[in-house]
Design a protein around this motif. Sequence first.
Motif, PDB file in Angstrom:
ATOM      1  N   GLN A 478     -18.960   3.733  -4.516  1.00  0.00           N
ATOM      2  CA  GLN A 478     -18.797   2.862  -6.013  1.00  0.00           C
ATOM      3  C   GLN A 478     -19.980   2.022  -6.163  1.00  0.00           C
ATOM      4  N   LYS A 479     -20.272   1.324  -5.127  1.00  0.00           N
ATOM      5  CA  LYS A 479     -21.368   0.497  -4.822  1.00  0.00           C
ATOM      6  C   LYS A 479     -22.604   1.233  -5.008  1.00  0.00           C
ATOM      7  N   LEU A 480     -22.946   2.176  -4.296  1.00  0.00           N
ATOM      8  CA  LEU A 480     -24.402   2.965  -4.264  1.00  0.00           C
ATOM      9  C   LEU A 480     -24.374   3.666  -5.735  1.00  0.00           C
ATOM     10  N   GLU A 481     -23.338   4.033  -6.200  1.00  0.00           N
ATOM     11  CA  GLU A 481     -23.483   4.496  -7.787  1.00  0.00           C
ATOM     12  C   GLU A 481     -24.027   3.537  -8.706  1.00  0.00           C
ATOM     13  N   THR A 482     -23.726   2.346  -8.626  1.00  0.00           N
ATOM     14  CA  THR A 482     -23.902   1.357  -9.515  1.00  0.00           C
ATOM     15  C   THR A 482     -25.346   0.686  -9.194  1.00  0.00           C
ATOM     16  N   SER A 483     -25.633   0.902  -7.690  1.00  0.00           N
ATOM     17  CA  SER A 483     -26.768   0.139  -7.431  1.00  0.00           C
ATOM     18  C   SER A 483     -28.329   1.255  -7.365  1.00  0.00           C
ATOM     19  N   LYS A 484     -27.813   2.575  -7.333  1.00  0.00           N
ATOM     20  CA  LYS A 484     -28.817   3.642  -7.353  1.00  0.00           C
ATOM     21  C   LYS A 484     -29.098   4.297  -8.621  1.00  0.00           C
ATOM     22  N   GLU A 485     -30.077   4.741  -8.959  1.00  0.00           N
ATOM     23  CA  GLU A 485     -29.957   5.610 -10.443  1.00  0.00           C
ATOM     24  C   GLU A 485     -29.837   6.950 -10.185  1.00  0.00           C
ATOM     25  N   ASN A 486     -29.287   7.353 -11.208  1.00  0.00           N
ATOM     26  CA  ASN A 486     -28.786   8.910 -11.345  1.00  0.00           C
ATOM     27  C   ASN A 486     -28.385   9.654 -10.492  1.00  0.00           C
ATOM     28  N   ILE A 487     -27.137   8.912  -9.692  1.00  0.00           N
ATOM     29  CA  ILE A 487     -26.431   9.733  -8.643  1.00  0.00           C
ATOM     30  C   ILE A 487     -25.030   9.563  -8.887  1.00  0.00           C
ATOM     31  N   SER A 488     -24.150  10.442  -8.291  1.00  0.00           N
ATOM     32  CA  SER A 488     -22.636  10.329  -8.143  1.00  0.00           C
ATOM     33  C   SER A 488     -22.478  11.066  -7.115  1.00  0.00           C
ATOM     34  N   PHE A 489     -21.296  10.623  -6.291  1.00  0.00           N
ATOM     35  CA  PHE A 489     -20.530  10.993  -5.302  1.00  0.00           C
ATOM     36  C   PHE A 489     -19.384  11.748  -5.788  1.00  0.00           C
ATOM     37  N   ALA A 490     -19.301  13.206  -5.117  1.00  0.00           N
ATOM     38  CA  ALA A 490     -17.980  13.834  -5.393  1.00  0.00           C
ATOM     39  C   ALA A 490     -17.475  14.650  -4.322  1.00  0.00           C
ATOM     40  N   ARG A 491     -16.281  14.168  -3.926  1.00  0.00           N
ATOM     41  CA  ARG A 491     -15.624  15.053  -2.713  1.00  0.00           C
ATOM     42  C   ARG A 491     -15.610  16.462  -3.056  1.00  0.00           C
ATOM     43  N   VAL A 492     -15.755  17.239  -2.182  1.00  0.00           N
ATOM     44  CA  VAL A 492     -15.719  18.744  -2.152  1.00  0.00           C
ATOM     45  C   VAL A 492     -14.688  19.230  -2.922  1.00  0.00           C
ATOM     46  N   ASP A 493     -13.315  18.634  -2.845  1.00  0.00           N
ATOM     47  CA  ASP A 493     -12.142  19.290  -3.499  1.00  0.00           C
ATOM     48  C   ASP A 493     -11.826  18.730  -4.544  1.00  0.00           C
ATOM     49  N   ALA A 494     -12.690  18.066  -5.442  1.00  0.00           N
ATOM     50  CA  ALA A 494     -12.604  17.346  -6.661  1.00  0.00           C
ATOM     51  C   ALA A 494     -12.509  18.186  -7.788  1.00  0.00           C
ATOM     52  N   ASP A 495     -13.177  19.463  -7.676  1.00  0.00           N
ATOM     53  CA  ASP A 495     -13.077  20.411  -8.584  1.00  0.00           C
ATOM     54  C   ASP A 495     -13.793  21.664  -7.927  1.00  0.00           C
ATOM     55  N   HIS A 496     -13.634  22.791  -8.724  1.00  0.00           N
ATOM     56  CA  HIS A 496     -14.546  23.992  -7.982  1.00  0.00           C
ATOM     57  C   HIS A 496     -16.057  23.860  -8.039  1.00  0.00           C
ATOM     58  N   ILE A 497     -16.815  24.365  -7.117  1.00  0.00           N
ATOM     59  CA  ILE A 497     -18.353  23.788  -7.029  1.00  0.00           C
ATOM     60  C   ILE A 497     -19.054  23.832  -8.169  1.00  0.00           C
ATOM     61  N   ASP A 498     -18.861  25.127  -9.193  1.00  0.00           N
ATOM     62  CA  ASP A 498     -19.737  25.015 -10.245  1.00  0.00           C
ATOM     63  C   ASP A 498     -19.358  23.839 -11.109  1.00  0.00           C
ATOM     64  N   ASN A 499     -18.244  23.386 -11.157  1.00  0.00           N
ATOM     65  CA  ASN A 499     -18.119  22.360 -12.236  1.00  0.00           C
ATOM     66  C   ASN A 499     -18.338  20.913 -11.366  1.00  0.00           C
ATOM     67  N   LEU A 500     -18.514  21.051 -10.254  1.00  0.00           N
ATOM     68  CA  LEU A 500     -19.268  19.583  -9.567  1.00  0.00           C
ATOM     69  C   LEU A 500     -20.530  19.465  -9.775  1.00  0.00           C
ATOM     70  N   ILE A 501     -21.296  20.674  -9.713  1.00  0.00           N
ATOM     71  CA  ILE A 501     -22.760  20.413  -9.795  1.00  0.00           C
ATOM     72  C   ILE A 501     -22.815  21.360 -10.938  1.00  0.00           C
ATOM     73  N   LYS A 502     -22.866  20.922 -12.253  1.00  0.00           N
ATOM     74  CA  LYS A 502     -22.965  21.858 -13.495  1.00  0.00           C
ATOM     75  C   LYS A 502     -24.721  22.357 -13.665  1.00  0.00           C
ATOM     76  N   LYS A 503     -24.797  23.556 -13.564  1.00  0.00           N
ATOM     77  CA  LYS A 503     -26.049  24.213 -14.031  1.00  0.00           C
ATOM     78  C   LYS A 503     -26.211  24.671 -15.244  1.00  0.00           C
ATOM     79  N   ASP A 504     -26.948  25.006 -16.003  1.00  0.00           N
ATOM     80  CA  ASP A 504     -27.431  25.493 -17.237  1.00  0.00           C
ATOM     81  C   ASP A 504     -26.652  26.832 -17.242  1.00  0.00           C
ATOM     82  N   ASP A 505     -26.745  27.958 -16.350  1.00  0.00           N
ATOM     83  CA  ASP A 505     -26.128  28.973 -16.431  1.00  0.00           C
ATOM     84  C   ASP A 505     -24.668  29.186 -16.295  1.00  0.00           C
ATOM     85  N   THR A 506     -24.076  29.927 -16.840  1.00  0.00           N
ATOM     86  CA  THR A 506     -22.625  29.649 -17.143  1.00  0.00           C
ATOM     87  C   THR A 506     -22.059  31.304 -16.690  1.00  0.00           C
TER      88      THR A 506
END
Length: 635
Positions: A478-506
């Motif tokens: 939480q501290k790193l997300e508010t202190s650094k620019e344009n980053i977020s942390f996601a645990r690998v089981d928070a969603d399926h992988i394509d939703n965790l890092i969404k790209k343009d191709d669907t």
Amino acid sequence: MAKGNINVSVENIFPLIKKFLYSDHEIFLRELISNATDATLKLKHLTSIGEAKVEYGNPIIEVKIDKEGKKLHIIDQGIGMTAEEVEKYINQVAFSGAEEFLDKYKDAGKDAGIIGHFGLGFYSAFMVADKVEIITKSYKDEPAAHWTCDGSPEFTLVEADKKERGTEIILHISEDEQEFLEEARIRELLTKYNKFMPIPIKFGTKEINDPDFTPKTTKDKDGKETTEPHKQITVDDIINNPDPAWTKQPADLEDEDYKKFYRELYPMQFEEPLFNIHLNVDYPFNLTGILYFPKMTNDLNIQKDKIQLYQNQVFVTDNVEGIVPEFLTMLRGVIDSPDIPLNVSRSYLQADGNVKKISSYITRKVADKLKSLFNNNREDFEKKWDDIKIVIEYGMLSEEKFFEKADAFALYPTVDGKYYTFEELTNAIKAKQTDKDDKMVILYTSNKDEQHSYIQAAKDKGYEVLLLDSPIVSHLMQKLETSKENISFARVDADHIDNLIKKDDTTISKLSDEEKTKLDELLKDVVPSEKFMVQLEAMDSSASPFMITQPEFMRRMKEMQQTGGGMFGMGNMPEMYNLVVNTNHDLVNEILNTKTRKKQERLINQSLDLARLSQGLLKGEELTNFIKRSYDMIK
């Protein structure tokens, strides 16, 4: 012979001393030995500048018990006092300190504080004694003096026949304080408070092997060798180390010296410290000391209060809260400073300018040492990471200046055993793990085994997965997300992988809208809604058909509240899970097209059980039932 009254306005001051200082009564010995040490060091100074025309020699302080006479003696070979000085320092100065103390603290009870810092040190003797005598001879060529007081404002002061320079204090121990005539009790107090006093302290004698004696070995007629017993000699039992490691210059100490001192501080601690930090500053405040990093665990209930605070080598307390930054109270070692006010409240301490400077200095010194260790031997630093990370992460959360410095040495390990600094990590993952909104997503796991299938799905995409498993890591992210620019942390089981890092191709779903609606209704009928939210996703056909995920935000807030923080009330919220169903998997297509409802339900339940099993959610009766059903299918 002179008789007199101590000029005292507080009625019955001695009973008051006993009453208000009772909780601290054992420190009388510390105070009297501190006075004896001061007297000895003053003589050393006066002889060094030529003002005292006497030999300084090798003075000691002696503590003797006279059990039969119910007396305790503290004897020094220091500066001594003339009769005039006894009148001044004992009857006037020390007693005015006693009055000031009682006036300020007579309503404080057990919170009375540390009495020696009101000039009350000598009068603490009356906490344990019915009568106190002082026999003293000054380094000046004047007669010795003998002062006696029985705990009333009256005293006697006569000439004495003492020939040796120095002071002897005799305590006639009162009936209810007889514990202070026991050798074990006095040894315990000397070890606790005076273990590192700068003048040797003698307490009795001990037998040792004579270093100048070499045992002879003889042979009898049969050629059998016999060695005579080692000769024993009696020597003074010096119970303290007058020259502890923290009083020396770092350049004069080797690694083994630091380890030896650690064993001296913690004789029951068998594990070696990981490394040490030597503190040594004389401006704008005085501070010396050595801090040690012990091996840490992920347990936040680590035993604290292991750092000992000294003032001029006199032990004061092992509660250094407010002086040492909170995140470093898990360390061990010694801090010695004459500039820390010891007779005031904790809130005053935290506002005190010197204490703030000391705390900042210690933070900076620790950060600099960690950076140096990282730069000089990164491989060794990485090996020690798991043992020290809890302190570093805690520091990054609680001290802003430490957070800034930690960028240079805080490590982020991956599931494959690689270690990145934050800058190295972002450079390594930027190309692949930046989503369509230009945000870099840092994937992590808290348990390699429980989340293995999710880790594998991420690695199949070429993504890096960190292993972050400390109990406060949610706060740190939480501290790193508010202190650094344009980053977020996601645990690998928070969603399926394509939703965790969404790209343009669907990925396009193989199912029509009508089929998706039918599948959604079927799943919601069978899957327990109080446990799972159904989420249909078009994924690679090779990806899992059923996958259980836990939303990052909800889970992280719950974790943060469990360790202090997060959103109020989140800790009591039930666990929330999503059931992600891959509409492009053959099994899902089979479920949809199976003719009988019973078989559909069986396939759904079996698939759900497998997904729960991979997430570690099948336990107890549910796990037993799953195993039984699986065996039934094999028959």
